[in-house]
Design an enzyme around this catalytic site. Structure first.
Site, PDB file in Angstrom:
ATOM      1  N   PHE A 117      10.768 -10.049  -7.794  1.00 12.60           N
ATOM      2  CA  PHE A 117       9.720  -9.292  -7.114  1.00 12.60           C
ATOM      3  C   PHE A 117      10.273  -7.915  -6.790  1.00 12.60           C
ATOM      4  CE2 PHE A 117       5.658  -9.995  -4.841  1.00 12.60           C
ATOM      5  CZ  PHE A 117       5.176 -11.047  -5.584  1.00 12.60           C
ATOM      6  N   GLN A 237       0.642   0.045   3.998  1.00 11.31           N
ATOM      7  CA  GLN A 237       1.088  -0.101   2.611  1.00 11.31           C
ATOM      8  C   GLN A 237      -0.072  -0.029   1.613  1.00 11.31           C
ATOM      9  OE1 GLN A 237       2.834  -3.981   0.892  1.00 11.31           O
ATOM     10  NE2 GLN A 237       4.514  -2.508   0.904  1.00 11.31           N
ATOM     11  N   HIS A 239      -0.727  -0.969  -2.016  1.00  8.04           N
ATOM     12  CA  HIS A 239      -0.147  -1.779  -3.097  1.00  8.04           C
ATOM     13  C   HIS A 239      -0.449  -1.082  -4.415  1.00  8.04           C
ATOM     14  CE1 HIS A 239       0.646  -5.084  -5.814  1.00  8.04           C
ATOM     15  NE2 HIS A 239       1.090  -5.820  -4.819  1.00  8.04           N
ATOM     16  N   LEU A 249      -6.481  -7.327  -5.438  1.00  7.02           N
ATOM     17  CA  LEU A 249      -5.039  -7.341  -5.685  1.00  7.02           C
ATOM     18  C   LEU A 249      -4.672  -7.973  -7.022  1.00  7.02           C
ATOM     19  CD1 LEU A 249      -2.236  -6.834  -4.430  1.00  7.02           C
ATOM     20  CD2 LEU A 249      -2.337  -9.162  -3.557  1.00  7.02           C
ATOM     21  N   GLU A 252       2.249  -8.389  -7.641  1.00  8.35           N
ATOM     22  CA  GLU A 252       3.511  -7.871  -8.141  1.00  8.35           C
ATOM     23  C   GLU A 252       4.199  -8.901  -9.048  1.00  8.35           C
ATOM     24  OE1 GLU A 252       5.156  -5.802  -4.845  1.00  8.35           O
ATOM     25  OE2 GLU A 252       7.144  -6.544  -5.329  1.00  8.35           O
ATOM     26  N   ARG A 283       7.037  -1.039  -3.277  1.00  8.23           N
ATOM     27  CA  ARG A 283       5.622  -0.718  -3.476  1.00  8.23           C
ATOM     28  C   ARG A 283       5.299   0.746  -3.196  1.00  8.23           C
ATOM     29  NH1 ARG A 283       3.038  -6.294  -0.969  1.00  8.23           N
ATOM     30  NH2 ARG A 283       3.640  -7.563  -2.762  1.00  8.23           N
ATOM     31  N   HIS A 370      -3.424  -2.176   1.411  1.00  4.45           N
ATOM     32  CA  HIS A 370      -3.039  -3.581   1.315  1.00  4.45           C
ATOM     33  C   HIS A 370      -2.508  -4.191   2.599  1.00  4.45           C
ATOM     34  CE1 HIS A 370      -1.805  -7.234  -0.614  1.00  4.45           C
ATOM     35  NE2 HIS A 370      -0.529  -7.022  -0.386  1.00  4.45           N
ATOM     36  N   ARG A 412       6.816  -2.567   3.592  1.00  2.00           N
ATOM     37  CA  ARG A 412       7.125  -3.998   3.495  1.00  2.00           C
ATOM     38  C   ARG A 412       7.492  -4.382   2.063  1.00  2.00           C
ATOM     39  NH1 ARG A 412       4.405  -8.247   1.752  1.00  2.00           N
ATOM     40  NH2 ARG A 412       2.286  -7.414   1.818  1.00  2.00           N
TER      41      ARG A 412
END
Lengths: 597, 235
Positions: A117, A237, A239, A249, A252, A283, A370, A412
């Site tokens: 990730f 954030q 994304h 979404l 990732e 991100r 996000h 994050r």
């Protein structure tokens, strides 16, 4: 005061954090979980890719690496004691979920399967490490279902479809909450010794978002109105991979499985921005890279999107170029069947909403609002802390996305949200129950429902000059444009002027539905009030922070400025006036340094 | 393009019985039916009531009948259902208001089949996860997808006849646990679903499978449960 309930602990919200808190608190204290949705509708269920822990089921990994990656991901704004705590707890937390029956995918040896990730690395080689424990691309769904099921097993008391409207404090201590029962429109007072907020984020203040309609910042707004500060609200954030226009979404995990980002010229562009981990950078880094490509004219067909490519032939080609291997050292490959098996929901979303089949076609994506990094300030036990000295507010707790511990700092890492809610939900539940054991009930005020009632009355009796839907639509657009991925002083000042205007217009709304039963119009209008309150704090905090860090990118202050800004923002709203203060970042082992991927 | 949206309306505080309202709207082919409902609520009639949350088919809030078929309003696009659209509440559950039905009988049935993992054996001595092979995990993969939207159960003629029937969704959850190699309460659950209001009421109408927005092969799963209760074997 018709409907009064008494519980030792009341949990507001029934997503991952609320359910975990409810599960743990109910072991020793009389506990109620109150949720505006049926618990299984909560937004935790939309989380896709995974939950991280250094299990090392495929290759070497350690909690210290997870800690460092999280600190670096946070752009050094995360509190390192809390991050260490979370990453050390991670292994037990994931094992506990497995013992609760969570159906993780498995390695050939029968252990929990893990995938790479963004920002998860082997700290020695700098290469991606498999740390994200996953259940296909519906890990959040599995966590939500499993926790709800365990709550049923343990007979946790639920109040489903009750919207909490207000927090009651007496003598500086928590005393309960006021809620409306959606099915009847009746107000209820929940008298409690301890209250845990687990109400999620506020992504719905932005136009393009992956967030549920329910994500309107209720908990943060309620506490803000009751004099509790909000921390680091400038950090939101975006994304990198949301479905173009819709914002839905695309995990990732797609890039974890080897997917790559491609611009309008057909070029893979991430190596320019993150030479080592490329498409698996953090991100914030990738979202800015996509925006830069688009701004410099390399979007697809001159539009605001780029491609995400997970076609097997592309994955194999780029994996070979990157020298990516399987755990046994053989070259990394993937088949169409494996893509389908590992990412079934993603394939389904693309087919349904785009008419695109990701196995044979590229997906049009753009960054999508996000995750709320900021929120209600807490320490690592979920206790709400209300000033620069981290003074605890007795009996008040927060956990999950509505809280700011802060483990995410300025950005994050993917999979840490699910970890956050499991770990801190648990500790908030334990701490609240422990507190309740020794605390007495505070005496409720004469009319605990007065404030909630007057908010509803105002929405029922406005001049009807304004339409809530119009205000909401304008807010989302302006917030996305002016307080989005890139920000500057002029834009944010414009946004703040608009927010003041919307707040004035908001007082002229009149809800048409005069009924009591499922008056969703009234509820939505009330939620809009929360969004406006929260949006104001986001914009004020962002305008105030004159540097760029993590998810907060100022065009007029493009550098990180540790000398002046290595500190948390705290914002209060008192008598209609906004006050700003700061508190230091806790640094243990990792001194801030430049952040490159 | 223009679409006509005919919506079932019932407000128990005002109406003696239900009626339909028709709205003409400008829409894109790619609009979700949920987007249209939001537009009606925002600009035509704020009182229109329906549930929704995630808006992309994973939370299960907005199951309803669209042109006669159970769907999630957030997963049905104009291009899929055409420009004359009728939206009605789910059948078999009491209408509370407009498109909102009383979900309690549905969740009550879910709760009857012990919808939680049961394993009281000692945990692995190494303090780690229980082992399960990828094949064992794959055995119940499909039935872990359920989002409890009730599209299946409320499409089932047996459920229309009696809401005492546990219904396909509860049986899907039973399947998810019975076929999980780590779970130890299969026998207990099989006993429950073998009762009158369980498997026996499934007459393989197949509606559930067609209605499921998660594409769970529900009839197949129920068939496997029936086979297991007959043979006494979970394979």
């Amino acid at each position: 005061m018709a409907n009064v309930h008494q519980f030792d602990v009341v949990v507001v919200g029934a997503g991952g954090a609320g359910l975990m808190a409810g599960l743990y608190a109910s072991r020793t204290a009389r506990t109620a979980v109150i949720s505006k949705l049926y618990p299984t509708r909560s937004h935790t269920g939309a989380a896709q890719g995974g939950i991280s822990a250094a299990l090392g089921n495929y290759e070497e990994d350690k909690p210290e690496w997870h800690t460092y990656d999280t600190v670096k991901g946070s752009d050094y704004l995360g509190d390192q004691d809390a991050i260490e705590f979370m990453c050390n707890e991670a292994i037990d937390a994931i094992i506990e979920l497995e013992h609760m029956g969570l159906p993780f995918d498995r390695t050939p040896q029968g252990r929990i399967s893990q995938r790479p990730f963004g920002g998860h690395t082997n700290n020695v080689t700098g290469k991606p490490v498999r740390r994200a424990c996953h259940a296909a691309d519906r890990t959040g769904h599995m966590i939500l279902q499993t926790l709800y099921q365990q709550c049923l097993k343990n007979k946790v008391t639920f109040f489903d479809e009750y919207q909490v409207l207000d927090f009651i404090a007496v003598n500086g201590k928590a005393a309960g909450v006021v809620a409306v029962e959606l099915a009847t429109g009746e107000l209820h007072t929940f008298h409690a010794k301890a209250v845990i907020f687990a109400t999620g984020g506020h992504g719905r203040i932005f136009e393009v978002t992956s967030n549920a309609y329910a994500y309107t910042g209720d908990g943060a707004a309620i506490l803000l109105r009751r004099g509790i500060p909000l921390e680091d609200m400038e950090f939101f954030q975006f994304h990198p991979t949301g479905i173009y226009k819709l914002g839905i979404l695309i995990t990732e995990g797609v890039r974890g499985e080897g997917g790559v980002l491609i611009n309008g010229l057909g070029e893979r562009f991430m190596p320019k921005y993150a030479p080592t981990v490329k498409d698996l950078a953090s991100r914030d880094v990738i979202s800015r890279a996509i925006y830069t490509e688009i701004r410099e004219g390399r979007g697809v067909n001159g539009k605001n999107y780029v491609w995400l490519d997970v076609r097997p032939e592309s994955v194999i080609k780029y994996a070979a170029m990157d020298g990516r291997t399987n755990p046994d050292g053989s070259p990394y490959t993937i088949t169409a069947e494996q893509v389908l098996q590992k990412l079934p929901d993603i394939i389904d979303f693309c087919r349904v909403y785009l008419g695109v089949d990701p196995v044979t076609q590229m997906m049009p994506i753009q960054p999508t609002a996000h995750y709320t990094m900021g929120g209600i300030p807490t320490n690592k036990f979920g206790e709400v802390v209300i000033d620069s000295n981290n003074t605890v507010f007795s009996g008040l707790y927060a956990a999950g996305e509505c809280a700011c511990v802060s483990v995410h700092g300025a950005n994050r890492l993917g999979t840490n949200s699910l970890l956050d809610l499991v770990v801190f939900g648990k500790y908030a539940g334990l701490k609240a129950a422990e507190y309740a054991k020794h605390a007495d009930f505070e005496k409720l005020p004469q009319e605990p429902e007065a404030e909630a009632k007057s908010q509803f009355e105002a929405l029922r009796n406005g001049s009807d000059k304004e339409n809530a839907f119009d205000i909401s639509t304008e807010m989302k657009k302006v917030m996305f444009e002016e307080v989005g991925i890139y920000r500057n002083e002029q834009g944010m000042k414009r946004a703040l002027e608009k927010i003041a205007e919307w707040k004035e217009r908001y007082t002229h709304i009149r809800v048409q539905d005069t009924g009591r039963i499922f008056n969703t119009e009234l509820l939505n209008a009330w939620e809009l009030g929360n969004m406006l309150d929260v949006a104001e704090v986001v914009a004020v905090s962002a305008l105030n922070r004159q540097e760029s860090r993590g998810g907060h990118s100022r065009e007029d202050f493009p550098q990180r400025d540790d000398a002046n800004w290595l500190k948390h923002t705290l914002v209060w709203k008192q008598n209609g006036k906004i006050n700003i203060d700061y508190k230091p970042v806790t640094i243990t082992n990792y001194q801030p340094k430049e952040r490159v991927y | 393009m223009q679409v006509t949206l005919k919506i079932f309306r019932y407000n128990p505080e005002v109406d003696k019985t239900f009626h339909y309202e028709t709205y003409t709207l400008e829409a894109e082919e790619t609009d979700r039916i949920l987007d249209l409902l939001e537009k009606v609520k925002g600009y035509h009639d704020g009182a229109l009531s329906f549930r929704r949350s995630c808006a992309h088919g994973v939370c299960g809030s907005d199951a309803m009948r669209i042109n006669g078929r159970n769907m999630l309003a957030c997963k049905a696009l104009v291009r899929d259902v055409g420009n004359r659209i009728t939206v009605e509440p789910l059948l078999g559950l009491k209408v509370v208001k407009d498109l909102i039905v009383d979900m309690e009988p549905f969740f009550d049935n879910y709760k009857k089949i012990l919808p939680y993992f049961i394993n009281d054996s000692p945990l692995p001595a190494d303090g780690r996860e229980r082992l399960q092979s990828p094949e064992q995990r794959a055995r119940f993969d499909e039935t872990t997808k359920c989002i409890l939207c009730a599209a299946c159960t409320t499409s089932c003629p047996s459920f229309w006849a009696s809401d005492q029937y546990y219904g396909p969704a509860a049986l899907v959850t039973a399947h998810r646990f019975i076929f999980d190699s780590r779970d130890e309460a299969a026998a207990e659950r099989m006993h429950i679903i073998a009762e009158t209001d369980g498997l026996a009421r499934c007459h393989t109408a197949y509606n559930c499978t067609l209605a499921c927005p998660r594409e769970i092969p529900i009839t197949k799963a129920i068939g496997e449960l029936k086979m297991a209760t007959i043979t006494g074997k979970v394979e």
